[in-house]
Design a protein around this motif. Structure first.
Motif, PDB file in Angstrom:
ATOM      1  N   VAL A 218       0.829  -1.201   0.000  1.00  0.00           N
ATOM      2  CA  VAL A 218       0.000   0.000   0.000  1.00  0.00           C
ATOM      3  C   VAL A 218       0.866   1.255   0.000  1.00  0.00           C
ATOM      4  O   VAL A 218       0.521   2.273  -0.610  1.00  0.00           O
ATOM      5  CB  VAL A 218      -0.945  -0.017   1.215  1.00  0.00           C
ATOM      6  CG1 VAL A 218      -1.736   1.283   1.320  1.00  0.00           C
ATOM      7  CG2 VAL A 218      -1.894  -1.206   1.141  1.00  0.00           C
ATOM      8  N   SER A 219       2.014   1.187   0.661  1.00  0.00           N
ATOM      9  CA  SER A 219       2.860   2.374   0.792  1.00  0.00           C
ATOM     10  C   SER A 219       3.426   2.849  -0.537  1.00  0.00           C
ATOM     11  O   SER A 219       3.905   3.989  -0.628  1.00  0.00           O
ATOM     12  CB  SER A 219       4.013   2.085   1.767  1.00  0.00           C
ATOM     13  OG  SER A 219       3.525   1.838   3.065  1.00  0.00           O
ATOM     14  N   ASP A 234       4.333  -0.713   5.435  1.00  0.00           N
ATOM     15  CA  ASP A 234       2.964  -1.164   5.702  1.00  0.00           C
ATOM     16  C   ASP A 234       2.839  -1.808   7.070  1.00  0.00           C
ATOM     17  O   ASP A 234       1.803  -1.680   7.735  1.00  0.00           O
ATOM     18  CB  ASP A 234       2.526  -2.177   4.640  1.00  0.00           C
ATOM     19  CG  ASP A 234       2.284  -1.543   3.287  1.00  0.00           C
ATOM     20  OD1 ASP A 234       2.366  -0.303   3.191  1.00  0.00           O
ATOM     21  OD2 ASP A 234       2.013  -2.279   2.327  1.00  0.00           O
ATOM     22  N   ASN A 692      -4.731   6.052   4.714  1.00  0.00           N
ATOM     23  CA  ASN A 692      -5.130   4.833   4.000  1.00  0.00           C
ATOM     24  C   ASN A 692      -6.594   4.515   4.254  1.00  0.00           C
ATOM     25  O   ASN A 692      -6.938   3.498   4.870  1.00  0.00           O
ATOM     26  CB  ASN A 692      -4.241   3.659   4.416  1.00  0.00           C
ATOM     27  CG  ASN A 692      -2.841   3.795   3.876  1.00  0.00           C
ATOM     28  OD1 ASN A 692      -2.630   4.448   2.861  1.00  0.00           O
ATOM     29  ND2 ASN A 692      -1.874   3.200   4.543  1.00  0.00           N
ATOM     30  N   THR A 694     -10.242   3.530   2.643  1.00  0.00           N
ATOM     31  CA  THR A 694     -10.782   2.907   1.442  1.00  0.00           C
ATOM     32  C   THR A 694     -12.076   3.590   1.038  1.00  0.00           C
ATOM     33  O   THR A 694     -12.706   4.300   1.827  1.00  0.00           O
ATOM     34  CB  THR A 694     -11.043   1.413   1.680  1.00  0.00           C
ATOM     35  OG1 THR A 694     -11.950   1.269   2.785  1.00  0.00           O
ATOM     36  CG2 THR A 694      -9.744   0.686   2.003  1.00  0.00           C
TER      37      THR A 694
END
Length: 710
Positions: A218-219, A234, A692, A694
């Protein structure tokens, strides 16, 4: 009218200014050296040697590798090297691996024993990887999965569309196609044979799975392309959005009074000179890219705008001279050296590199605003390096210092000192006043293992010589003891494309024919699995997701959600299902009752020490070929016997009709989520907002979004 001489002088001056600005811009955008490989994973006994050291030392996580560095993996050990963000080199026990050369478009390895895999998910255009072995040299110029086994013969396997070129000792260049295994036998003129690549074994499957996990970080959405270590961010911190800096990363579980560049060591690098190696498992990207800012009593790493290619730096700090009259936390008693992490937009003053580069303010790889003394400046602004006040020097305990004698000779957390009075610090620009020695290249404690002498003295086939050492000293005694390596057997590098080269002959030492692979899975099968009892919970567990608590009304409307979660046994892998089908068809054709599961039968035979008799029967032609798991093994490759022994020690997969699993502890995703929630409660005062988040769209209640309604 102006005199012609004056006009010419003005034009020359303007041209000089333009060329200078272009040179500065090019210097800021391009690295002075190729970004080094990161030693990203070490397990078991792994030793490291750098030219100039007195002996082999324990390999250290986060070490940047330089040309000439060697690694040796002892028994039951493993290591991983990261080459950018999507290429990985891994080795396991009894492997000796050396980085021979590295440039911006070429890297060269030497393997004299053991097993090495190159999982190259991406490879830049024009980039090539050379692998030197005792019997042949291999050249890789495209992405794919490649495996090299060296133990007498050399085995080279390609998977996932990988192609390569090979030049055996005393032979001609040849091409290697996808899904091939090339066996190169030793001799004055090495003989190469081609076979189909065997099915992936446990080592290959572990490589596949680990890479799949590492590249899905994700990073990476906050980082410029090509930075290693995004997956570590992460797991060991959280991203926040701060108005002045954009996305910043806050590390977890750092002790009170901690500051960047305070837990690790300084090591001499042949290319970048003094280089920081941090102790933290996440200590790569935040110490070689970006800047550190101090917000609301928290240290946060700011990578800056992720718009262009990143440029590696050995450390992003400012150095100071610390005299005996400067107040420090623990008296050092003599002159020393201090440093502090650079803050948002501040320039790095290089202590390494070519003349004209050393000692000049440098923003290489930084694509945010340029800040000097808390003022944003233009690219063309001339900066006086002696008149810079670094913002982080005002943070308590941020400036770390040690003596000249201890600098570069051990762990900083063993005896760090914190500078209390920073007004009298003397900023240093240019080369540091510390001379390196053999202890400066030792990244860890002396190692208890080292490669055997026959491995160190084994010559390889190569296309170019090793890069000359740039160390300012030589350890002649160590060289006499074995650091001088045997001269390689040089062969010309392939000059034609792989498609124009001949292929090796088909081998004669053949085993069984490789079984057909199963058909690719269809999404309809996944949908049916999800609709089965417990299927949705199992799918969430496989994705690492944890069910979120819902309001009571929502729970009452969903009977499945109201039922306590029950983790069903995982689906049996396709090879095991094929094995069961074959045995079931065999028993049905013979009129016998269904035999017990292979796992139970094997246990019974092992316990009784006998083999059950089987009544003779007619065998159909289709059954002449035994099941894949029961065939006679092909001639063993190097390390294959050890792999079979490991697999024999592992239990076979469970059948779907196995007894329900007993209640057990919460799975790892649940425990991880609980830890994260606990840390969130304890650190409710983090700066900014969570980054982060969603998208909250329509879903079916099982985490799967509905298709858009047209």
């Amino acid at each position: 009218m102006f005199p012609l001489a004056r006009i010419s002088a003005v034009l020359s001056l303007l041209l000089l200014i333009v060329m200078s600005s272009l040179a500065v811009s090019a210097q800021d955008d391009n690295p002075t050296e190729a970004s080094p490989l990161r030693l990203s994973y070490v397990e078991g006994d792994v030793s490291f040697f750098r030219d100039g050291a007195e002996d082999w030392v324990e390999a250290r996580h986060n070490t940047p590798l330089a040309s000439g560095d060697a690694l040796y993996v002892g028994r039951d050990g493993d290591l991983e090297l990261q080459m950018g963000s999507r290429a990985f080199i891994r080795a396991d026990d009894d492997t000796q691996l050396t980085l021979v050369n590295q440039t911006a478009d070429f890297i060269q390895f030497k393997i004299t024993s053991g097993r090495v895999s190159f999982d190259l998910r991406t490879l830049p255009s024009g980039y090539s990887v050379e692998v030197d072995t005792p019997n042949a040299v291999f050249t890789i110029d495209r992405s794919g999965y490649y495996r090299v086994d060296v133990n007498g013969d050399v085995h080279f396997i390609t998977r996932r569309g990988g192609r390569a070129m090979m030049v055996p000792a005393g032979g001609q260049a040849m091409s290697i196609q996808p899904s091939e295994e090339i066996v190169v036998r030793n001799g004055a003129v090495a003989r190469a044979e081609t076979y189909v690549a065997p099915e992936p074994d446990r080592w290959d499957r572990w490589n596949y799975a680990r890479t799949d996990d590492l590249v899905d970080a994700v990073s990476e959405r906050y980082l410029p392309p090509g930075i290693a270590g995004a997956n570590d961010l992460d797991h060991y911190g959280r991203w926040r959005v701060v108005g002045d800096y954009g996305p910043v990363w806050v590390p977890d579980a750092v002790p009170s009074g901690w500051a960047p560049y305070s837990t690790g060591r300084w090591v001499w690098d042949p290319n970048y000179q003094w280089t920081w190696i941090d102790d933290a498992p996440w200590g790569w990207a935040p110490y070689h890219y970006g800047r550190w800012v101090y917000l609301n009593s928290y240290w946060a790493w700011a990578p800056g705008p992720a718009v262009r290619v990143a440029v590696y730096a050995p450390a992003l700090v400012a150095f100071f001279g610390v005299g005996s009259n400067v107040s420090v936390g623990i008296g050092i008693g003599t002159a020393g050296l201090g440093w502090v992490a650079l803050s948002w937009g501040e320039p790095l003053v290089p202590w390494w590199g070519r003349p004209g580069f050393v000692g000049r303010p440098w923003w290489g790889g930084w694509h945010g605003p340029r800040v000097v003394n808390n003022v944003v400046i233009k690219q063309t602004t001339v900066v006086n390096v002696t008149n810079i006040t670094y913002r982080n020097t005002r943070v308590h305990n941020a400036v770390v210092a040690t003596t000249h004698e201890r600098f570069g000779r051990g762990q900083m957390h063993d005896a760090p000192v914190r500078v209390m009075e920073t007004r009298q610090l003397r900023h240093m620009h240019g080369a540091l006043p510390v001379k390196p020695g053999p202890a400066s290249v030792m990244t860890g404690a002396p190692s208890r293992i080292r490669p055997p002498e026959q491995v160190l003295s084994r010559a390889v086939v190569s296309t170019r010589p090793a890069r000359e050492s740039t160390l300012p000293w030589r350890n002649e005694e160590r060289r006499r003891q074995g650091s001088v390596e045997p001269e390689p057997r040089y062969v010309p590098a392939p000059v034609r494309q792989s498609s124009e080269l001949p292929r090796p002959a088909f081998g004669a030492q053949t085993g069984e024919e490789r079984a057909r692979p199963p058909l690719p899975p269809r999404f309809e099968e996944r949908r049916r699995e999800a609709e089965a009892p417990g299927g949705r919970a199992r799918e969430r567990a496989e994705r690492g997701q944890v069910e979120q608590s819902s309001p009571p009304a929502a729970i009452s409307d969903n009977p499945e959600a109201a039922t306590p979660r029950r983790f069903e046994p995982r689906m049996v892998p396709e090879p095991a299902r094929r094995q069961e089908r074959i045995e079931r068809e065999r028993t049905e054709s013979s009129g016998q009752a269904e035999a017990p599961a292979p796992f139970n039968r094997a246990q019974e035979r092992a316990a009784s020490g006998r083999v059950e008799p089987v009544a003779p029967r007619m065998v159909s032609p289709e059954e002449m070929m035994p099941p894949r798991g029961m065939r006679e093994p092909a001639p063993t490759r190097p390390g294959q016997e050890r792999e079979r022994e490991r697999e024999r020690m592992m239990p076979e997969p469970r059948r779907l009709d196995a007894a329900p699993a007993q209640p057990r502890a919460a799975p790892e995703p649940v425990r991880r989520q609980e830890r994260v929630e606990r840390i969130e409660r304890e650190r409710a005062d983090l700066p900014g907002q969570p980054a982060n988040r969603t998208f909250r769209g329509q879903d079916r209640g099982d985490g799967e979004r509905r298709r858009s309604q047209q």
